[in-house]
Design a protein around this motif. Structure first.
Motif, short mmCIF file in Angstrom:
data_model
loop_
_atom_site.label_atom_id
_atom_site.label_comp_id
_atom_site.label_asym_id
_atom_site.label_seq_id
_atom_site.Cartn_x
_atom_site.Cartn_y
_atom_site.Cartn_z
N SER A 79 -108.97 -27.81 -2.94
CA SER A 79 -108.80 -26.54 -2.24
C SER A 79 -107.83 -26.69 -1.07
N PRO A 80 -106.88 -25.76 -0.89
CA PRO A 80 -105.96 -25.84 0.25
C PRO A 80 -106.65 -25.66 1.59
N THR A 81 -107.87 -25.12 1.58
CA THR A 81 -108.61 -24.93 2.83
C THR A 81 -109.84 -25.85 2.92
N PHE A 83 -112.31 -25.86 1.04
CA PHE A 83 -113.44 -24.96 0.87
C PHE A 83 -114.69 -25.72 0.43
N SER A 113 -116.14 -25.03 5.90
CA SER A 113 -114.95 -24.32 5.46
C SER A 113 -115.42 -23.23 4.51
N ASP A 115 -113.57 -20.12 3.69
CA ASP A 115 -112.56 -19.15 3.27
C ASP A 115 -111.67 -19.82 2.22
N LEU A 116 -111.56 -19.21 1.06
CA LEU A 116 -110.78 -19.80 -0.03
C LEU A 116 -109.27 -19.72 0.20
N ARG A 117 -108.84 -18.76 1.00
CA ARG A 117 -107.40 -18.51 1.13
C ARG A 117 -106.82 -18.81 2.51
N HIS A 118 -107.65 -18.74 3.55
CA HIS A 118 -107.15 -18.91 4.90
C HIS A 118 -107.94 -20.01 5.62
N GLU A 146 -111.22 -18.48 13.08
CA GLU A 146 -109.90 -18.66 12.47
C GLU A 146 -109.20 -19.79 13.20
#
Length: 203
Positions: A79-81, A83, A113, A115-118, A146
């Motif tokens: 995952s890029p975040t 997640f 973590s 949030d899948l996108r941010h 955030e």
């Protein structure tokens, strides 16, 4: 994966994503006059507004490590975040952005973590004060953080001791980051909180 220290050795790429490491953020955030007047108008004659200012210091390694990964999801490694990664922490609170400055208490809690996108985390923790005027009291904080944003706001949802039935909000900014020294991040917190001047049960 539950409580494996081995995972922390590989934390630099993914765990940094779960912390705000933007060194160029503003210092000593203060709400403007209109915001402060609005906040003051919320309280009644039995309440008072308290402003707190201190620093939270992470330690990512060594004998005084304060953050540990306790769980992750199957998707976390790709995952890029990051997640699904979950961490617990017990960080010192200091009066100045220096590990050797006066210790005011601890920040103890959990974040994930979420949030899948941010790059954002779900954060739930307590400020527990061990020195000064509010020794023995605590404030409870929770919400969506955030982590790459400026002036990150989280609600104060309660407290104990001097902060019974407290409400308010905190503003945080990353003050410094030093992976070589392994203290991780120093995060500056300004907290505005209302609490009762005198509790009914104290009479």
């Amino acid at each position: 994966m539950i409580g494996r220290r081995k995972g922390m050795a590989k934390v630099s790429a993914t765990f940094v994503l779960c912390l705000a490491i933007i060194i160029s953020m503003p210092r000593a955030y203060t709400i403007n006059a209109d915001q402060e007047a609005w906040f003051q108008n919320l309280i009644n004659r039995n309440e008072k507004v308290i402003k707190l200012h201190f620093y939270l210091e992470d330690s990512l390694g060594g004998q005084n490590e304060t953050i540990w990964e306790v769980a992750r999801a199957d998707i976390s490694s790709t995952s890029p975040t990051s997640f699904g990664k979950v961490f617990v922490f017990d960080d010192p609170l200091t009066a100045k952005p220096d590990p050797k400055s006066m210790k005011l208490g601890r920040a103890q809690g959990i974040f994930a973590s979420a949030d899948l996108r941010h790059p954002a985390i779900a954060l739930y923790f307590n400020f527990y004060f061990t020195a000064g005027k509010y020794k023995g009291s605590s404030l409870s904080i929770m919400g969506r953080n955030e982590i790459l944003g400026k002036n990150r706001e989280l609600p104060v949802v309660g407290g104990t001791g001097a902060f019974r039935m407290a409400r308010g909000f905190s503003i945080s900014n990353t003050y410094a980051y030093d992976p070589v020294a392994k203290y991780g991040t120093i995060v500056e917190y300004t907290v505005y909180v209302t609490t009762y001047v005198k509790h009914a049960w104290d009479e």
